[in-house]
Design a protein around this motif. Structure first.
Motif, PDB file in Angstrom:
ATOM      1  N   ILE A 174      -2.935   8.731   7.222  1.00 31.19           N
ATOM      2  CA  ILE A 174      -1.724   7.578   7.102  1.00 31.19           C
ATOM      3  C   ILE A 174      -3.376   6.506   6.431  1.00 31.19           C
ATOM      4  N   ILE A 175      -4.277   6.669   7.513  1.00 30.55           N
ATOM      5  CA  ILE A 175      -5.557   5.054   7.204  1.00 30.55           C
ATOM      6  C   ILE A 175      -6.319   5.738   6.123  1.00 30.55           C
ATOM      7  N   LYS A 176      -6.723   6.879   6.310  1.00 26.76           N
ATOM      8  CA  LYS A 176      -7.801   7.147   5.529  1.00 26.76           C
ATOM      9  C   LYS A 176      -7.118   7.199   3.836  1.00 26.76           C
ATOM     10  N   GLU A 177      -5.943   7.470   3.337  1.00 26.09           N
ATOM     11  CA  GLU A 177      -5.470   7.029   1.690  1.00 26.09           C
ATOM     12  C   GLU A 177      -5.645   6.004   1.793  1.00 26.09           C
ATOM     13  N   PHE A 218       6.422  -3.377  27.342  1.00 23.13           N
ATOM     14  CA  PHE A 218       7.065  -4.403  25.958  1.00 23.13           C
ATOM     15  C   PHE A 218       8.129  -3.583  25.194  1.00 23.13           C
ATOM     16  N   SER A 219       7.752  -2.200  25.717  1.00 27.63           N
ATOM     17  CA  SER A 219       8.907  -1.596  25.445  1.00 27.63           C
ATOM     18  C   SER A 219       8.297  -1.138  23.449  1.00 27.63           C
ATOM     19  N   SER A 220       7.179  -0.877  23.292  1.00 22.67           N
ATOM     20  CA  SER A 220       6.351  -1.390  21.853  1.00 22.67           C
ATOM     21  C   SER A 220       5.528  -0.186  22.057  1.00 22.67           C
ATOM     22  N   THR A 221       4.853   0.314  20.892  1.00 23.92           N
ATOM     23  CA  THR A 221       4.022   1.388  20.183  1.00 23.92           C
ATOM     24  C   THR A 221       2.752  -0.036  19.035  1.00 23.92           C
ATOM     25  N   MET A 222       1.936  -0.123  20.259  1.00 26.30           N
ATOM     26  CA  MET A 222       0.897  -1.389  19.345  1.00 26.30           C
ATOM     27  C   MET A 222      -0.130  -1.014  18.895  1.00 26.30           C
ATOM     28  N   PHE A 223      -0.924  -0.014  18.883  1.00 29.07           N
ATOM     29  CA  PHE A 223      -1.904   0.341  17.570  1.00 29.07           C
ATOM     30  C   PHE A 223      -0.763   1.396  16.507  1.00 29.07           C
ATOM     31  N   GLY A 224      -1.663   1.715  15.725  1.00 30.39           N
ATOM     32  CA  GLY A 224      -1.415   2.488  14.739  1.00 30.39           C
ATOM     33  C   GLY A 224      -1.542   1.949  13.140  1.00 30.39           C
ATOM     34  N   PRO A 225      -1.231   2.522  12.675  1.00 26.42           N
ATOM     35  CA  PRO A 225      -0.829   1.776  10.897  1.00 26.42           C
ATOM     36  C   PRO A 225       0.297   1.176  10.921  1.00 26.42           C
ATOM     37  N   HIS A 226       1.581   1.178  11.209  1.00 23.51           N
ATOM     38  CA  HIS A 226       2.162   0.176  11.281  1.00 23.51           C
ATOM     39  C   HIS A 226       1.644  -1.140  12.625  1.00 23.51           C
ATOM     40  N   ARG A 227       1.011  -1.370  12.596  1.00 20.74           N
ATOM     41  CA  ARG A 227      -0.228  -2.290  13.060  1.00 20.74           C
ATOM     42  C   ARG A 227      -0.735  -3.172  12.419  1.00 20.74           C
ATOM     43  N   LEU A 264       0.644  -1.450  -0.350  1.00 23.29           N
ATOM     44  CA  LEU A 264      -0.416  -0.181  -0.027  1.00 23.29           C
ATOM     45  C   LEU A 264       0.967   1.284  -0.008  1.00 23.29           C
ATOM     46  N   ASP A 265       1.223   1.386   0.829  1.00 20.02           N
ATOM     47  CA  ASP A 265       2.211   2.580   1.257  1.00 20.02           C
ATOM     48  C   ASP A 265       3.837   3.108  -0.087  1.00 20.02           C
ATOM     49  N   VAL A 266       4.238   1.774  -1.190  1.00 18.52           N
ATOM     50  CA  VAL A 266       4.825   2.103  -2.283  1.00 18.52           C
ATOM     51  C   VAL A 266       4.188   2.053  -3.394  1.00 18.52           C
ATOM     52  N   ILE A 267       2.448   1.585  -3.257  1.00 15.44           N
ATOM     53  CA  ILE A 267       1.498   3.044  -4.226  1.00 15.44           C
ATOM     54  C   ILE A 267       1.361   4.436  -4.500  1.00 15.44           C
TER      55      ILE A 267
END
Length: 352
Positions: free
Chosen positions: A187-190, A244-253, A131-134
């Protein structure tokens, strides 16, 4: 031709290679002669990075200090240089140094290689990258938001680790939470707009490439079910993220699911069905980019050897008027009419 010429210096197996392209150019030759390296070189001019490796040293010919990829694209001369000692990547457009981001959109490409099947069966990051490349090739704001999001996630994860180790306080998350929310929404909208287009156009393509009928659906799976609820979601999961020292929610998931007659393709599909889905996806990607810019270049790396005769003929028919660079071990696998229109370059003869 969108890309009229390509010049490779100390790139992979090529010491000094120059080629002028026709609207359809076919590179033929045995495995190991460097066909895929040519596709990779074009891809690097398009997106500034390889699809095969994250190690830029692999791109530089053995015992050389640098590599250069240069191409004439419409009214621009695009150039990418990688220095072995500094590992610096230098981008030039018309001999003027530019940021890597400036390459995006100059040469729009759709890549189709045997590894493309991983979009369906591989890790979620491959589907997000699809998706990101397009979107990055046609939407500069999306690309900038994506780059900023990656920075936010890195900084937020570092802060989560510091909080876990008692070197920072949870209150410091407020700034990064607001940035995460701010960037996630566009980002999610697009992505959703793109998925709606592909989902609405893929079935005719799927029917064309697949012999048996079936209804193909594509679903965008969000880690955040409701963006308005995002702040509450982060607050409720704060202790877990710190642990967990980690962002668990967002477009990267987020992820994509491919459903054939409401069944998850990744769980049951045959190799032939997966190929048909990937072909349909890539043609939908091409059509989407061509809506924005007719001069989009299709890159087919050793695809015809993966197909039976019927699908080879269908693919040859569908791309006959599309600017395309093709690699193959056997040019006879490519449809006769397409071969008549193409410039055929026999790399084994050039090597002699």
């Amino acid at each position: 031709m969108i890309l009229s010429s390509l010049n490779l210096t100390n790139f992979r197996c090529y010491k000094d290679f120059k080629i002028d392209f026709a609207p359809i150019t076919i590179f033929s030759g045995p495995n190991g002669i460097g066909k895929t390296n040519l596709i990779e070189g074009v891809y690097l001019l398009s997106l500034g990075k390889s699809y095969r490796t994250n190690d830029n040293l692999e791109l530089i010919r053995w015992q050389e200090d640098f590599c250069r990829i240069k191409g004439n694209v419409k009214n621009d001369v695009l150039e990418l240089i990688i220095d072995k000692n500094s590992l610096q990547k230098i981008v030039k457009i018309n001999e003027v140094k530019k940021k890597n981001i400036e390459l995006f959109g100059k040469l729009k490409t759709v890549l189709f290689s045997p590894e493309t099947a991983d979009i369906v069966t591989g890790a979620p990051r491959l589907r997000r990258r699809f998706l990101d490349v397009i979107l990055s090739q046609i939407n500069r704001e999306y690309l900038c938001n994506l780059i900023d999001l990656q920075k936010v996630i890195r900084n937020r994860n570092a802060l989560l680790k510091n909080i876990k180790e008692k070197r920072s306080t949870p209150e410091e998350l407020n700034f990064w939470n607001s940035k995460l929310i701010e960037l996630s929404k566009p980002i999610i909208k697009e992505r959703l707009k793109l998925i709606n287009y592909i989902d609405g156009s893929i079935n005719p393509l799927f029917s064309y490439f697949k012999i048996n009928k079936g209804n193909l659906k594509i679903k965008y799976v969000q880690s955040i079910s409701d963006l308005d609820y995002f702040p509450d979601l982060l607050f409720k999961n704060q202790e877990r993220e710190i642990a967990f020292s980690s962002t668990m929610f967002g477009p990267h998931r987020d992820d994509l699911r491919f459903l054939l007659d409401n069944r998850d393709l990744s769980q049951f599909a045959s190799r032939g069905e997966i190929r048909a889905v990937v072909f349909s996806l890539k043609m939908a990607e091409l059509n989407y980019l061509k809506q924005k810019d007719e001069s989009t270049l299709l890159l087919l790396d050793d695809i015809f050897s993966e197909l039976d005769k019927i699908r080879r003929e269908k693919l040859s028919e569908i791309i006959k008027d599309q600017p395309t660079i093709i690699t193959t071990t056997d040019e006879e696998l490519i449809g006769k009419e397409l071969r008549k229109k193409a410039k055929i370059v026999k790399l084994d003869q050039l090597a002699d």
